[in-house]
Design a protein around this motif. Structure first.
Motif, short mmCIF file in Angstrom:
data_model
loop_
_atom_site.label_atom_id
_atom_site.label_comp_id
_atom_site.label_asym_id
_atom_site.label_seq_id
_atom_site.Cartn_x
_atom_site.Cartn_y
_atom_site.Cartn_z
N HIS A 1 5.68 -3.46 24.80
CA HIS A 1 5.07 -4.55 24.03
C HIS A 1 5.78 -4.73 22.69
N PHE A 2 6.14 -3.63 22.07
CA PHE A 2 6.84 -3.70 20.78
C PHE A 2 8.15 -4.47 20.93
N LYS A 3 8.94 -4.12 21.95
CA LYS A 3 10.22 -4.78 22.16
C LYS A 3 10.05 -6.27 22.45
N GLU A 4 8.92 -6.63 23.03
CA GLU A 4 8.64 -8.03 23.34
C GLU A 4 8.02 -8.77 22.15
N GLY A 5 7.82 -8.07 21.04
CA GLY A 5 7.25 -8.68 19.85
C GLY A 5 5.75 -8.84 19.88
N GLU A 6 5.11 -8.20 20.83
CA GLU A 6 3.65 -8.26 20.97
C GLU A 6 3.04 -7.08 20.22
N LEU A 7 2.97 -7.21 18.91
CA LEU A 7 2.60 -6.08 18.05
C LEU A 7 1.15 -5.64 18.23
N GLU B 1 0.17 -1.94 19.46
CA GLU B 1 -0.73 -1.07 18.70
C GLU B 1 -1.88 -0.58 19.57
N ALA B 2 -2.48 -1.47 20.35
CA ALA B 2 -3.59 -1.09 21.21
C ALA B 2 -3.17 -0.04 22.24
N ALA B 3 -2.00 -0.22 22.83
CA ALA B 3 -1.51 0.74 23.83
C ALA B 3 -1.22 2.09 23.18
N CYS B 4 -0.63 2.06 21.99
CA CYS B 4 -0.35 3.32 21.29
C CYS B 4 -1.64 4.06 20.95
#
Length: 84
Positions: A11-17, A21-24
């Motif tokens: 998600h981070f690499k796709e710009g879906e911050l 964050e939720a996944a982390c």
């Protein structure tokens, strides 16, 4: 926790911050008490990347420092920390 970490970084690499964050956070919750410092350190690093992307260098620094405590000498984390 590792699968959540992979999803977080995807998600981070796709710009879906927000999704990153939720996944982390989910990965960190699942990691509690597991003793898997490497997975926890990777999740903290990813959270640092998210915070850095949001322009929150102070928060990113905290995550990077916590990651390094769990994975001393990690070059990728040290590089991001030094760049702040």
């Amino acid at each position: 926790a590792k699968s959540w970490g992979n999803l977080c970084f995807k998600h981070f690499k796709e710009g879906e911050l927000d999704a990153a964050e939720a996944a982390c956070y989910q990965g960190l919750l699942e990691n509690l008490g597991s003793g898997d410092d490497n997975a926890r350190g990777a999740l903290l690093y990813s959270m640092g990347r998210v915070e850095e992307a949001r322009g929150r260098g102070g928060r990113a620094r905290l995550y990077y420092e916590r990651s390094l405590k769990l994975r001393p000498g990690n070059a990728a984390v040290q590089k991001r920390l030094s760049a702040l």
